[in-house]
Design an enzyme around this catalytic site. Structure first.
Site, PDB file in Angstrom:
ATOM      1  N   GLU A 120      -6.564  -7.960  -0.503  1.00 41.59           N
ATOM      2  CA  GLU A 120      -7.100  -7.757   0.841  1.00 41.59           C
ATOM      3  C   GLU A 120      -8.590  -7.420   0.704  1.00 41.59           C
ATOM      4  O   GLU A 120      -8.956  -6.266   0.445  1.00 41.59           O
ATOM      5  CB  GLU A 120      -6.374  -6.616   1.568  1.00 41.59           C
ATOM      6  CG  GLU A 120      -4.921  -6.917   1.887  1.00 41.59           C
ATOM      7  CD  GLU A 120      -4.268  -5.863   2.770  1.00 41.59           C
ATOM      8  OE1 GLU A 120      -3.039  -5.728   2.689  1.00 41.59           O
ATOM      9  OE2 GLU A 120      -4.993  -5.159   3.516  1.00 41.59           O
TER      10      GLU A 120
ATOM     11  N   GLU B  61       0.821  -1.223   0.000  1.00 40.62           N
ATOM     12  CA  GLU B  61       0.000   0.000   0.000  1.00 40.62           C
ATOM     13  C   GLU B  61       0.854   1.271   0.000  1.00 40.62           C
ATOM     14  O   GLU B  61       0.843   2.065   0.956  1.00 40.62           O
ATOM     15  CB  GLU B  61      -0.962  -0.002   1.186  1.00 40.62           C
ATOM     16  CG  GLU B  61      -2.027  -1.090   1.094  1.00 40.62           C
ATOM     17  CD  GLU B  61      -3.177  -0.884   2.074  1.00 40.62           C
ATOM     18  OE1 GLU B  61      -4.311  -1.302   1.735  1.00 40.62           O
ATOM     19  OE2 GLU B  61      -2.951  -0.279   3.149  1.00 40.62           O
TER      20      GLU B  61
END
Ligand code: GLA
Ligand code: ZN
Length: 650
Positions: free
Chosen positions: A305, A143
Site C-alpha cells: 500500500e 495490518e
C-alpha cells in the site's frame, strides 16, 4: 521480475466496470492486483456456505490481462452474521466498552470462536485457489494490531492472561517475588486473582504492565501464526505468504519481527501522511520506517500500500504535492522495496473510506496521479536487478520491544516518545546519507562498524556482553540516556550505579538524573574536538561522573557544571559514547561525522532536503538523488525540480 500494481476492490463496483478498470490498470504498466482482504461475506455470505464464484470471475478476467494476483485472507473484517451469533468475538476497550460491529479488526485474538471461523474461511479460500497459477502471494489478514486493535480487555483476555502467567512463572510465589507485589500489599495467592491492567487509581505494577504487553504480543502473534500455518498447509508451491505492516510500529503492542517470522517476506504500507496531519512526517522518519521493515527479515521487502492520494476516515489533511508521492515511491525503492502496489485503484464512493483517495478519484478520470504512477512503473521496470540487490549497511540501530513497552508503561518525562529518541540518534547519520539497518537487539550485530543504542533502559547482561565484545573488536557504540536501568522483569537493578551492566563499557557513573520537558532546554558546553561550542538537552538529563571516559559536553547551569552530559570512552580497540540527555541534533553532528570518517563509511553532505542513497549491482553504483523540497535544487551539477528523483549510474 518485479511486481508493480494496485490494490483493487472489484466488489466495490458493478461487474461491468471491471473490464474498463483492468484496462486502465494495465495502462499503468502494472502486472499485479491485490484483492479480497475485506471480502469475507462475499465468500461466505451465510455460515458454512462458501462461494468463491465471484472471485473466480475476477481472476479469470485478471488473467486475460496477464495480471498476477495477491489475495488477502479476509479475517480483518468478519461478517455481521458471525458477530451476531458470537458477540464475544467483539473486543473490549479498557473501560469494558464493546467495540461494536461496523468498523474493522474489532475481534478478540483470544476468542476461540473467532479462531475457529477464521481458520475455516482461510482454509477454504486457500484450498480453493491452491492451483490457481495467477495467485502468487497470500496476504494474511490486514495490518495486524493497527488502529488500537492490538489491545482487548475482555474476560477471555483476562483469563488467557492469567494462563499466560501461569505458564511463564513456576508458581505464584515466583511471580510475587519478581513483580514485587509486596508493594502496596498486592501479593497474589493465586493466578486467578491477577487483573488485566484496566484503569485504576494511580497506576498498575510496572512488571504487570510489561507482562501484559508481552501477553498482547503473544495473543496477536499466535493468531497470526495460526492463520499463516493454515495458508502454508493449503497453498500451492508457487504461492508465497506475507502480511502488511502498518505505520506506527513502535507504538504497537506486538513484536513485529516475531509476527513476520513465519512469512516469506515483509510487506509494508507506506503512508508518509495520513488523516488530519498538516504535513507529512520528515523524510528521515520515512527512511527509518523503510529501514525498519528491511530489518525485520534482513532482506528487501514489498510495499503493498503505497500512498498516492490524500487519506483519512472522518478527517483528511495534507495533499501530497505534484511528484511528492512519486518521490516517496523512489525513496522506498532506494531503501529496499523490491515490489510495489499503490493504495488504491479508485477512491470508494461509499463506506468509511470515501476520503481515502486512490490513483484515480471518484470522477473516474485518469489525471495527475495516474500519470505519476505510470511514470514510476515505467522507470522502475528498467531496474529489476537493482531492486533485488541486497543493501549492505555498516551502521545498525537497535530496538527491543520489552524496552519500548517498559518506556510506554512509565514515560518518566511527560514529553518522552521512543520514536523520537530513536530518531535523535538516526537523524545525523541519515543527514550524511549513510546506510542504516534498524534491527531487533537480539539480532547479531557483530559485523557492523557502528551500533546505536537509543534509550535502552531494559538492558540485560546478555546484551551488555555482546556490546562489550563488539566494542573490544573495534566497534563504536553510541548509547543514549537511561541505559541499563532495569532488568527484563521491568525491575530496577539493585545496588548498581547507572548505566548498570554497561558502566565499565562507557567508563562513567550517573550520579543523579532529572526529567525534563520538551520546552525545558538546558545548555551544555562543548570541551572536545568532537563537540560544537555549545548545544542543549531536553526531555531528560543524566548527571554524569566520568570514570575513565572523556567529557565531550558539560552542563553549564551553576549547580551542576561539574557534571558531564556527553562522554566518550575508549574500550579495547573501540569506543563507547554516552549521550546523557536529549541532545539537540546539531550538537551530535561533529561526533557522528568523526565516527563515520574513522570507520571509512561512505558518506556525503548533501543540501538539507536532498537525500542520496546508493545501490550497488555487479559493482555498478546507482545513486538515487531525491529532492524532498518544493524548491528547485542544484546538487553535484544536477538540477532537481521540486520533489524530483534522479537515478544516476556512477
Ligand atoms: C490502511 C489499510 C487500508 C486502508 C488504508 C487507508 O493502510 O490497510 O485498508 O484503510 O489504510 O489509507
Ligand atoms: Zn479479548
Amino acid at each position: 521480475m518485479s511486481y508493480f500494481g494496485v490494490d483493487y476492490y472489484p466488489e466495490h463496483w458493478p461487474l461491468s466496470q471491471m473490464e474498463e478498470d483492468l484496462t486502465g490498470i494495465k495502462g499503468l504498466g502494472a502486472n499485479m492486483i491485490r484483492i479480497g482482504e475485506f471480502a469475507w461475506h462475499v465468500m461466505e455470505p451465510k455460515e458454512g456456505e462458501f462461494d468463491f464464484s465471484y472471485f473466480d470471475k475476477v481472476i479469470e478476467q485478471a488473467k486475460a490481462y496477464d495480471f498476477k494476483v495477491m489475495f488477502g485472507t479476509p479475517t480483518a473484517t468478519f461478517p455481521a452474521w458471525l458477530a451476531n451469533k458470537f458477540p464475544s468475538i467483539l473486543s473490549k476497550d479498557e473501560y469494558g466498552t464493546v467495540r461494536e460491529f461496523g468498523g474493522r479488526r474489532q475481534y478478540c485474538f483470544n476468542s476461540e470462536e473467532y479462531r475457529q471461523y477464521s481458520t475455516r474461511i482461510t482454509r477454504e479460500l486457500v484450498k480453493h485457489y491452491r492451483n490457481e497459477e495467477a495467485i502468487v502471494v497470500w496476504q494474511v489478514d490486514n495490518e495486524f494490531g493497527h488502529e488500537g486493535s492490538d489491545q482487548c480487555y475482555c474476560d477471555q483476555c483476562k483469563g488467557a492472561f492469567q494462563k499466560f502467567l501461569k505458564e511463564k512463572y513456576n508458581d505464584i510465589q515466583e511471580l510475587n517475588e519478581r513483580w514485587g507485589t509486596i508493594f502496596w500489599g498486592q501479593t497474589y495467592n493465586d493466578f486467578t486473582e491477577i487483573p488485566a491492567p484496566t484503569p485504576t487509581i494511580t497506576t498498575h505494577n510496572p512488571s504487570l504492565k510489561l507482562d501484559w504487553a508481552r501477553f498482547r504480543s503473544f495473543s496477536l502473534n499466535s493468531f497470526a501464526h495460526q492463520m499463516t500455518e493454515i495458508v502454508r498447509e493449503e497453498k500451492g508451491p508457487h504461492q508465497e505468504i506475507t502480511t502488511n505492516v502498518s505505520g506506527g510500529f513502535f507504538d504497537k503492542w506486538f513484536d513485529h519481527e516475531e509476527n513476520l517470522r513465519p512469512m516469506d517476506f515483509v510487506s509494508y504500507d507506506n503512508y508518509p501522511v495520513w488523516g488530519g496531519l498538516e504535513k507529512p512526517i520528515p523524510p528521515s522518519e520515512i527512511a527509518m520506517t523503510l529501514d525498519f521493515n528491511r530489518g525485520l527479515k534482513g532482506q528487501n521487502f514489498w510495499i503493498v500500500e503505497e500512498l498516492m492520494g490524500a487519506q483519512g476516515h472522518d478527517v483528511i489533511g495534507y495533499l501530497p504535492r505534484p511528484n511528492q508521492a512519486k518521490l516517496w515511491s523512489y525513496q522506498a525503492f532506494a531503501h529496499g522495496c523490491s515490489n510495489m502496489l499503490y493504495f488504491r485503484w479508485r477512491g470508494m464512493t461509499r463506506g468509511a473510506e470515501q476520503f481515502c483517495y486512490g490513483v484515480i478519484d471518484h470522477d473516474n478520470r485518469y489525471g495527475r496521479k495516474y500519470h505519476e504512477v505510470k511514470d514510476v512503473f515505467t522507470e522502475m521496470s528498467k531496474y529489476d536487478q537493482l531492486l533485488e540487490s541486497p543493501i549492505e549497511a555498516e551502521i545498525a540501530v537497535l530496538y527491543d520491544y520489552d524496552n519500548i513497552w517498559s518506556w510506554r508503561a512509565q514515560t518518566q518525562s511527560k514529553d518522552f516518545h521512543f520514536n523520537q529518541e530513536l530518531m535523535r540518534l538516526y537523524q545525523p547519520f541519515y543527514d550524511l546519507n549513510t546506510k542504516l539497518d534498524v534491527i531487533p537487539a537480539d539480532r547479531d550485530f557483530s559485523n557492523y562498524k557502528v551500533v546505536l543504542v537509543p534509550v535502552m533502559q531494559v538492558l540485560n547482561e546478555e546484551l551488555a556482553t555482546r556490546l562489550k565484545e563488539f566494542t573490544q573488536q573495534g566497534g563504536t557504540v553510541i548509547f543514549s540516556f537511561r541505559a541499563g536501568l532495569k532488568d527484563k522483569d521491568n525491575v530496577i537493578n539493585f545496588g548498581q550505579t547507572l548505566p548498570g551492566p554497561v558502566a565499565d563499557l562507557t567508563g562513567i557513573r550517573v550520579e543523579e538524573i532529572e526529567s525534563l520537558t520538551a520546552e525545558h532546554r538546558l545548555s551544555v558546553k562543548g570541551e572536545h574536538d568532537l563537540s560544537q561550542e555549545e548545544s542543549y538537552v531536553n526531555i531528560w538529563r543524566d548527571l554524569i561522573v566520568p570514570e575513565g571516559a572523556e567529557t565531550i559536553y558539560r552542563y553549564t547551569d551553576s549547580l551542576y557544571k561539574e557534571y558531564a552530559a556527553v562522554t566518550r570512552n575508549s574500550y579495547g580497540d573501540g569506543e563507547a559514547f554516552y549521550i546523557g540527555g536529549g541532545l539537540d541534533v546539531e550538537g551530535l553532528r561533529p561526533l557522528v561525522k568523526k565516527v563515520v570518517e574513522n570507520h571509512n563509511i561512505d558518506y556525503e553532505e548533501s543540501p538539507i532536503g536532498v537525500e542520496v542513497y546508493t545501490r550497488v549491482v555487479d559493482e555498478e553504483e546507482y545513486r538515487f538523488i531525491m529532492n524532498h523540497t518544493e524548491e528547485e535544487v542544484s546538487y553535484m551539477n544536477k538540477v532537481l525540480a521540486p520533489y524530483e528523483t534522479q537515478i544516476v549510474k556512477k
